[in-house]
Design an enzyme around this catalytic site. Sequence first.
Site, PDB file in Angstrom:
ATOM      1  N   THR A  12      65.985 -76.996 -30.778  1.00  0.00           N
ATOM      2  CA  THR A  12      65.055 -76.316 -29.871  1.00  0.00           C
ATOM      3  C   THR A  12      65.045 -74.799 -30.090  1.00  0.00           C
ATOM      4  OG1 THR A  12      66.848 -76.273 -28.269  1.00  0.00           O
ATOM      5  CG2 THR A  12      65.213 -78.025 -28.014  1.00  0.00           C
ATOM      6  N   SER A  41      68.623 -79.546 -23.015  1.00  0.00           N
ATOM      7  CA  SER A  41      67.362 -79.968 -23.651  1.00  0.00           C
ATOM      8  C   SER A  41      67.265 -81.472 -23.856  1.00  0.00           C
ATOM      9  CB  SER A  41      67.221 -79.313 -25.024  1.00  0.00           C
ATOM     10  OG  SER A  41      67.346 -77.936 -24.912  1.00  0.00           O
ATOM     11  N   CYS A 129      70.471 -63.677 -42.772  1.00  0.00           N
ATOM     12  CA  CYS A 129      69.046 -63.530 -43.100  1.00  0.00           C
ATOM     13  C   CYS A 129      68.761 -62.279 -43.947  1.00  0.00           C
ATOM     14  CB  CYS A 129      68.208 -63.515 -41.827  1.00  0.00           C
ATOM     15  SG  CYS A 129      68.932 -62.551 -40.483  1.00  0.00           S
ATOM     16  N   SER A 159      63.225 -61.905 -33.598  1.00  0.00           N
ATOM     17  CA  SER A 159      63.444 -63.358 -33.673  1.00  0.00           C
ATOM     18  C   SER A 159      64.788 -63.673 -34.317  1.00  0.00           C
ATOM     19  CB  SER A 159      62.313 -64.056 -34.424  1.00  0.00           C
ATOM     20  OG  SER A 159      62.202 -63.535 -35.726  1.00  0.00           O
ATOM     21  N   HIS A 252      61.832 -59.475 -41.449  1.00  0.00           N
ATOM     22  CA  HIS A 252      62.787 -58.373 -41.634  1.00  0.00           C
ATOM     23  C   HIS A 252      62.314 -57.503 -42.803  1.00  0.00           C
ATOM     24  CE1 HIS A 252      65.433 -60.124 -38.825  1.00  0.00           C
ATOM     25  NE2 HIS A 252      66.418 -60.527 -39.594  1.00  0.00           N
TER      26      HIS A 252
HETATM   27  N1  LIG Z   1      67.154 -66.357 -35.788  1.00  0.00           N
HETATM   28  C1  LIG Z   1      67.458 -66.095 -37.045  1.00  0.00           C
HETATM   29  O1  LIG Z   1      66.702 -65.451 -37.797  1.00  0.00           O
HETATM   30  C2  LIG Z   1      68.749 -66.601 -37.638  1.00  0.00           C
HETATM   31  C3  LIG Z   1      68.933 -66.426 -38.997  1.00  0.00           C
HETATM   32  C4  LIG Z   1      70.084 -66.902 -39.589  1.00  0.00           C
HETATM   33  C5  LIG Z   1      71.028 -67.508 -38.799  1.00  0.00           C
HETATM   34  N2  LIG Z   1      70.852 -67.668 -37.466  1.00  0.00           N
HETATM   35  C6  LIG Z   1      71.911 -68.332 -36.704  1.00  0.00           C
HETATM   36  O2  LIG Z   1      71.446 -69.600 -36.278  1.00  0.00           O
HETATM   37  C7  LIG Z   1      71.981 -69.907 -34.986  1.00  0.00           C
HETATM   38  C8  LIG Z   1      70.836 -70.221 -34.017  1.00  0.00           C
HETATM   39  O3  LIG Z   1      69.983 -69.131 -33.951  1.00  0.00           O
HETATM   40  P1  LIG Z   1      68.596 -69.145 -33.173  1.00  0.00           P
HETATM   41  O4  LIG Z   1      68.019 -67.806 -33.435  1.00  0.00           O
HETATM   42  O5  LIG Z   1      67.799 -70.356 -33.502  1.00  0.00           O
HETATM   43  O6  LIG Z   1      69.108 -69.230 -31.636  1.00  0.00           O
HETATM   44  P2  LIG Z   1      68.350 -69.742 -30.319  1.00  0.00           P
HETATM   45  O7  LIG Z   1      66.892 -69.566 -30.430  1.00  0.00           O
HETATM   46  O8  LIG Z   1      69.072 -69.093 -29.203  1.00  0.00           O
HETATM   47  O9  LIG Z   1      68.656 -71.323 -30.300  1.00  0.00           O
HETATM   48  C9  LIG Z   1      69.959 -71.827 -30.108  1.00  0.00           C
HETATM   49  C10 LIG Z   1      69.959 -73.329 -30.335  1.00  0.00           C
HETATM   50  O10 LIG Z   1      71.301 -73.806 -30.205  1.00  0.00           O
HETATM   51  C11 LIG Z   1      71.331 -74.857 -29.238  1.00  0.00           C
HETATM   52  N3  LIG Z   1      72.586 -74.879 -28.509  1.00  0.00           N
HETATM   53  C12 LIG Z   1      73.132 -73.907 -27.746  1.00  0.00           C
HETATM   54  N4  LIG Z   1      74.266 -74.345 -27.168  1.00  0.00           N
HETATM   55  C13 LIG Z   1      74.441 -75.614 -27.583  1.00  0.00           C
HETATM   56  C14 LIG Z   1      75.417 -76.620 -27.328  1.00  0.00           C
HETATM   57  N5  LIG Z   1      76.454 -76.402 -26.511  1.00  0.00           N
HETATM   58  N6  LIG Z   1      75.277 -77.831 -27.917  1.00  0.00           N
HETATM   59  C15 LIG Z   1      74.222 -78.093 -28.725  1.00  0.00           C
HETATM   60  N7  LIG Z   1      73.247 -77.183 -29.003  1.00  0.00           N
HETATM   61  C16 LIG Z   1      73.371 -75.971 -28.435  1.00  0.00           C
HETATM   62  C17 LIG Z   1      70.178 -74.535 -28.304  1.00  0.00           C
HETATM   63  O11 LIG Z   1      69.840 -75.687 -27.583  1.00  0.00           O
HETATM   64  P3  LIG Z   1      69.269 -75.591 -26.056  1.00  0.00           P
HETATM   65  O12 LIG Z   1      67.808 -75.307 -26.197  1.00  0.00           O
HETATM   66  O13 LIG Z   1      69.542 -76.958 -25.525  1.00  0.00           O
HETATM   67  O14 LIG Z   1      70.033 -74.519 -25.369  1.00  0.00           O
HETATM   68  C18 LIG Z   1      69.119 -74.110 -29.316  1.00  0.00           C
HETATM   69  O15 LIG Z   1      68.568 -75.245 -29.929  1.00  0.00           O
HETATM   70  C19 LIG Z   1      72.849 -68.707 -34.611  1.00  0.00           C
HETATM   71  O16 LIG Z   1      74.167 -68.961 -34.975  1.00  0.00           O
HETATM   72  C20 LIG Z   1      72.276 -67.597 -35.433  1.00  0.00           C
HETATM   73  O17 LIG Z   1      73.232 -66.596 -35.703  1.00  0.00           O
HETATM   74  C21 LIG Z   1      69.716 -67.233 -36.860  1.00  0.00           C
END
Ligand SMILES: NC(=O)c1ccc[n+]([C@@H]2O[C@H](COP(=O)([O-])OP(=O)(O)OC[C@H]3O[C@@H](n4cnc5c(N)ncnc54)[C@H](OP(=O)(O)O)[C@@H]3O)[C@@H](O)[C@H]2O)c1
Length: 348
Positions: A12, A41, A129, A159, A252
């Site tokens: 999500t 979710s 990223c 984002s 970025h």
């Molecule tokens: N955004 C970027 O550009 C980017 C790039 C590289 C790496 N990352 C890494 O990827 C990860 C996610 O980033 P994001 O930007 O997608 O974050 P986000 O939009 O905050 O989404 C977080 C996701 O993790 C899930 N989650 C949180 N707590 C959880 C739990 N206890 N059990 C199972 N699922 C859980 C959330 O589910 P719910 O909806 O149920 O809360 C949601 O699907 C981070 O570690 C981030 O550092 C992000």
Amino acid sequence: MRKMNVAIVGATGAVGTQMIKLLENSSLPLGTVKFLASKRSAGKQLSFKGETKTIEELVPDSFDGINLALFSAGGGISAKFAPEAVKRGAVVVDNTSHFRMDPDVPLVVPEVNAAALRNHQGIIANPNCSTIQMMVALEPIRKAYGLTRVIVSTYQAVSGAGNQAMEELKQQTRDFLAEKPVNEWKADILPCGGDEKHYPLAFNALPQIDVFSDEGYTNEEWKMINETKKIMEDDTIKVSATCVRIPVMSGHSESVYIETEKAVTVAEIQALIADAPGAVLEDDPSQQIYPQALNSVGKKGTFVGRIRKDPDEEKGIHLWVVSDNLLKGAAWNSLQIAETMYEMNLFE
Ligand SMILES: NC(=O)c1ccc[n+]([C@@H]2O[C@H](COP(=O)([O-])OP(=O)(O)OC[C@H]3O[C@@H](n4cnc5c(N)ncnc54)[C@H](OP(=O)(O)O)[C@@H]3O)[C@@H](O)[C@H]2O)c1
């Protein structure tokens, strides 16, 4: 052709949502597909290839029968559940920083070091990223002319900090347009969810991404420094970074200064970038052509332009490097790793 049973962890989230879209058009032959997130979710529905799918709560047994698990739910979740997935026979591609510097975990940008995938022991890390797009632009130059130094300043989109950070920026923007005083804007997340102070990002630039660490650098900056050396397999390259969050939704941008071992002309670098896998040359100052964050959104490439010689340093070159952080910086690089592994016959 063997079917791949795939789980997306964090389905999500900002990255997970993009992974789902990319998986719909992936070259992987799909079997079962599972979308996992937190209890919050569980039960929500989404559409995948015309079918309705229900989000499931992540538990260790979620990985029974799964061949490929794409993790993007935060470092703590990866630390706990990635080994569970591997134990149950899955290959994990992890988007978080948790395993990136583990010597037993390949850190891979497929255009740069796909060969490292052969040494995997169940987990493959997706780099940061900002590092990924810089690697796509610099690897062809390093291979042809050598690389001795990299100094990068980033202009990173919101984002990259996830869905809630994007909502925070949108609300601050609405507050600005409603002429609400700045001290009444809500700032609970940025610059970094885990830190003590929070500042507005709207109409601002925040020189802090992730928490501060050693020697005045933030963790994001150390990630760029350490990951570059690991991916390029060269600890002698001098790397320094300043990471800045700006009020852009996605895409970025990076101002990258490099010094090469051998002298090189701008035209030679342009020719290399034009041919490099994953890179797109957009460099014609006479026509005002250069990469822009807005234009990169929804595209898989890394766009490179503003290539020019440093006025005082014979082997110094400046470049402007832009990519969609949610795609090449996260979801696309992860899926590309999986597709590359499939082509290399690395799934047991
Ligand atoms: N955004 C970027 O550009 C980017 C790039 C590289 C790496 N990352 C890494 O990827 C990860 C996610 O980033 P994001 O930007 O997608 O974050 P986000 O939009 O905050 O989404 C977080 C996701 O993790 C899930 N989650 C949180 N707590 C959880 C739990 N206890 N059990 C199972 N699922 C859980 C959330 O589910 P719910 O909806 O149920 O809360 C949601 O699907 C981070 O570690 C981030 O550092 C992000």
